[in-house]
Scaffold this motif. Sequence first.
Motif, PDB file in Angstrom:
ATOM      1  N   LYS A 247       0.834  -1.201   0.000  1.00 23.67           N
ATOM      2  CA  LYS A 247       0.000   0.000   0.000  1.00 23.67           C
ATOM      3  C   LYS A 247       0.867   1.249   0.000  1.00 23.67           C
ATOM      4  CE  LYS A 247      -3.740  -2.227   2.615  1.00 23.67           C
ATOM      5  NZ  LYS A 247      -4.527  -2.183   3.875  1.00 23.67           N
ATOM      6  N   ALA A 248       0.347   2.291  -0.644  1.00 22.14           N
ATOM      7  CA  ALA A 248       1.036   3.573  -0.617  1.00 22.14           C
ATOM      8  C   ALA A 248       1.075   4.106   0.806  1.00 22.14           C
ATOM      9  CB  ALA A 248       0.324   4.567  -1.536  1.00 22.14           C
ATOM     10  N   LEU A 249       2.084   4.887   1.100  1.00 15.41           N
ATOM     11  CA  LEU A 249       2.213   5.448   2.435  1.00 15.41           C
ATOM     12  C   LEU A 249       1.219   6.592   2.617  1.00 15.41           C
ATOM     13  CD1 LEU A 249       6.093   5.620   2.828  1.00 15.41           C
ATOM     14  CD2 LEU A 249       4.540   4.074   4.021  1.00 15.41           C
ATOM     15  N   ASP A 250       0.250   6.399   3.488  1.00 12.26           N
ATOM     16  CA  ASP A 250      -0.642   7.493   3.868  1.00 12.26           C
ATOM     17  C   ASP A 250      -0.694   7.555   5.388  1.00 12.26           C
ATOM     18  OD1 ASP A 250      -2.521   5.583   4.790  1.00 12.26           O
ATOM     19  OD2 ASP A 250      -3.504   5.520   2.837  1.00 12.26           O
ATOM     20  N   LEU A 251      -1.286   8.614   5.909  1.00 16.27           N
ATOM     21  CA  LEU A 251      -1.261   8.824   7.357  1.00 16.27           C
ATOM     22  C   LEU A 251      -1.961   7.702   8.106  1.00 16.27           C
ATOM     23  CD1 LEU A 251      -0.286  10.716   9.544  1.00 16.27           C
ATOM     24  CD2 LEU A 251      -2.411  12.027   9.313  1.00 16.27           C
ATOM     25  N   SER A 252      -2.958   7.089   7.466  1.00 13.69           N
ATOM     26  CA  SER A 252      -3.716   6.028   8.123  1.00 13.69           C
ATOM     27  C   SER A 252      -2.853   4.792   8.371  1.00 13.69           C
ATOM     28  CB  SER A 252      -4.930   5.657   7.265  1.00 13.69           C
ATOM     29  OG  SER A 252      -5.609   4.554   7.825  1.00 13.69           O
ATOM     30  N   ASN A 253      -2.234   4.247   7.303  1.00 13.66           N
ATOM     31  CA  ASN A 253      -1.449   3.020   7.520  1.00 13.66           C
ATOM     32  C   ASN A 253      -0.136   3.291   8.230  1.00 13.66           C
ATOM     33  OD1 ASN A 253       0.360   3.813   5.383  1.00 13.66           O
ATOM     34  ND2 ASN A 253      -1.052   2.916   3.889  1.00 13.66           N
ATOM     35  N   VAL A 254       0.382   4.510   8.092  1.00  8.72           N
ATOM     36  CA  VAL A 254       1.589   4.874   8.834  1.00  8.72           C
ATOM     37  C   VAL A 254       1.303   4.912  10.328  1.00  8.72           C
ATOM     38  CG1 VAL A 254       3.166   6.785   9.308  1.00  8.72           C
ATOM     39  CG2 VAL A 254       2.711   6.115   6.952  1.00  8.72           C
ATOM     40  N   SER A 255       0.175   5.515  10.702  1.00  8.22           N
ATOM     41  CA  SER A 255      -0.203   5.587  12.114  1.00  8.22           C
ATOM     42  C   SER A 255      -0.491   4.201  12.670  1.00  8.22           C
ATOM     43  CB  SER A 255      -1.435   6.483  12.284  1.00  8.22           C
ATOM     44  OG  SER A 255      -1.177   7.791  11.825  1.00  8.22           O
ATOM     45  N   LYS A 256      -1.121   3.357  11.853  1.00  5.76           N
ATOM     46  CA  LYS A 256      -1.423   1.986  12.269  1.00  5.76           C
ATOM     47  C   LYS A 256      -0.138   1.230  12.579  1.00  5.76           C
ATOM     48  CE  LYS A 256      -3.622  -2.222  10.448  1.00  5.76           C
ATOM     49  NZ  LYS A 256      -2.430  -2.983  10.033  1.00  5.76           N
ATOM     50  N   ALA A 257       0.844   1.355  11.702  1.00  2.00           N
ATOM     51  CA  ALA A 257       2.125   0.677  11.921  1.00  2.00           C
ATOM     52  C   ALA A 257       2.818   1.212  13.158  1.00  2.00           C
ATOM     53  CB  ALA A 257       3.016   0.849  10.698  1.00  2.00           C
ATOM     54  N   ALA A 258       2.697   2.524  13.389  1.00  2.00           N
ATOM     55  CA  ALA A 258       3.341   3.137  14.550  1.00  2.00           C
ATOM     56  C   ALA A 258       2.736   2.637  15.850  1.00  2.00           C
ATOM     57  CB  ALA A 258       3.215   4.653  14.468  1.00  2.00           C
ATOM     58  N   LEU A 259       1.430   2.378  15.849  1.00  2.00           N
ATOM     59  CA  LEU A 259       0.748   1.922  17.057  1.00  2.00           C
ATOM     60  C   LEU A 259       0.944   0.429  17.301  1.00  2.00           C
ATOM     61  CD1 LEU A 259      -2.605   3.909  16.717  1.00  2.00           C
ATOM     62  CD2 LEU A 259      -0.771   4.328  18.357  1.00  2.00           C
ATOM     63  N   GLN A 260       0.929  -0.360  16.231  1.00  2.00           N
ATOM     64  CA  GLN A 260       1.025  -1.813  16.391  1.00  2.00           C
ATOM     65  C   GLN A 260       2.425  -2.274  16.762  1.00  2.00           C
ATOM     66  OE1 GLN A 260      -0.546  -3.715  12.900  1.00  2.00           O
ATOM     67  NE2 GLN A 260      -2.657  -3.504  13.594  1.00  2.00           N
ATOM     68  N   ARG A 261       3.408  -1.827  16.022  1.00  2.00           N
ATOM     69  CA  ARG A 261       4.802  -2.185  16.266  1.00  2.00           C
ATOM     70  C   ARG A 261       5.017  -3.705  16.329  1.00  2.00           C
ATOM     71  NH1 ARG A 261       7.822   2.334  18.065  1.00  2.00           N
ATOM     72  NH2 ARG A 261       6.510   4.158  18.410  1.00  2.00           N
ATOM     73  N   LYS A 262       4.240  -4.459  15.547  1.00  2.00           N
ATOM     74  CA  LYS A 262       4.403  -5.911  15.515  1.00  2.00           C
ATOM     75  C   LYS A 262       5.387  -6.278  14.401  1.00  2.00           C
ATOM     76  CE  LYS A 262      -0.239  -6.874  17.285  1.00  2.00           C
ATOM     77  NZ  LYS A 262      -1.561  -7.494  17.006  1.00  2.00           N
ATOM     78  N   LEU A 263       6.640  -5.989  14.650  1.00  2.00           N
ATOM     79  CA  LEU A 263       7.658  -6.173  13.630  1.00  2.00           C
ATOM     80  C   LEU A 263       8.614  -7.302  14.017  1.00  2.00           C
ATOM     81  CD1 LEU A 263       8.400  -2.399  13.046  1.00  2.00           C
ATOM     82  CD2 LEU A 263       7.017  -3.891  11.608  1.00  2.00           C
ATOM     83  N   HIS A 264       9.130  -7.978  12.999  1.00  2.00           N
ATOM     84  CA  HIS A 264      10.021  -9.116  13.233  1.00  2.00           C
ATOM     85  C   HIS A 264      11.253  -8.977  12.350  1.00  2.00           C
ATOM     86  CE1 HIS A 264       6.697 -10.839  15.453  1.00  2.00           C
ATOM     87  NE2 HIS A 264       5.913 -10.668  14.396  1.00  2.00           N
ATOM     88  N   PRO A 265      12.221  -8.160  12.753  1.00  2.00           N
ATOM     89  CA  PRO A 265      13.432  -7.950  11.940  1.00  2.00           C
ATOM     90  C   PRO A 265      14.213  -9.232  11.749  1.00  2.00           C
ATOM     91  CG  PRO A 265      13.246  -6.298  13.679  1.00  2.00           C
ATOM     92  CD  PRO A 265      12.243  -7.360  13.981  1.00  2.00           C
ATOM     93  N   ILE A 266      14.823  -9.351  10.562  1.00  2.00           N
ATOM     94  CA  ILE A 266      15.681 -10.500  10.288  1.00  2.00           C
ATOM     95  C   ILE A 266      17.105 -10.049   9.967  1.00  2.00           C
ATOM     96  CG2 ILE A 266      13.751 -11.897   9.481  1.00  2.00           C
ATOM     97  CD1 ILE A 266      14.769 -11.388   6.605  1.00  2.00           C
TER      98      ILE A 266
END
Length: 240
Positions: A78-97
Motif C-alpha cells: 500500500k502507498a504510504l498514507d497517514l492512516s497506515n503509517v499511524s497503524k504501523a506506529a501503534l502496532q509495532r508488531k515487527l520481526h526484523p531478520i
Amino acid sequence: MAKNNGGKKKHRLSNWLWTILLVVGFTISLLLIFNEPVKLWVIGQTSGDATRSAQTLKSTDYAKNKAKKANFKFSSVKALDLSNVSKAALQRKLHPIGLIAVPSVKIYLPILNGLGSDNLTVGAGTMKPDQVMGQGNYALAGHHIHKQPTLFSPLENVKVGKKIYITDKKKVYTYKIVFEKVVDKSQVQYIDDSQGSHIITLVTCAADQILQPERQIVRGKLVKVTNASDKHLRVFMENK
C-alpha cells in the motif's frame, strides 16, 4: 413570550450548528495542510525506533523471525498514507531478520521478512521467500518519498562504486554498487536469481507520484564477507 423564547432557542441552536461546522471545517483544513508533514514525521520516528530496536537483537532472534509466515505479494503493498503509517506506529508488531546500511546516503534500516505494509513503513522488506544473505540475488524493496531522508528515499542520490552492507548478526556482507537505473514496474526480471551470481538488488519507486509506474533499481556485487564482530557491526550505526 413563549414565541420569543422559541425564537431564541432556534437562534442558539443555529449558532451552535454553525460553530460546530466551523470547527469541523477548520480541523479538516488543518489536517489537509499538515497531513504530509505529520506523515513524514511519524515515518521518521517509527522507522528510527524500529532500527534501534533491530540493532539490539541477536542472530538467534533474527533466525526465529525469519521462520515466521510472511507476505511476498508486491501487488499488496500500500502507498504510504497517514492512516497506515499511524497503524504501523501503534502496532509495532515487527520481526526484523537483519540490518541494511548504505552509509554514503545515510540509509540505516531494519530488514524485515516479506512485503507487508507494516514492514515497508519502517524498513526494507525481502521480496522472495527463502532468500539467503550472500547467496543468489538478495532482493529488498523499500518506499521512496522524493527528496526525503527516510526509508529508501536517499537512494535517488546513490553513486556507483559505493557500498551496501547487510547483516544477520552472524556475518556482515559487503556489496559494491555496480549500477543503478530507473525501470518500468513490469520489469521484474531484476529480482530473479541467476546461476553463480552473488548480488543484492534494492527496488523502490523512482518518483513521488504514487501512480507512476517507474521503479529505481540499485544493484550491488558481493565483494566481502566478514564475521559480525563489534568492529564490523559499527557500519550499521549512524554517526550523527
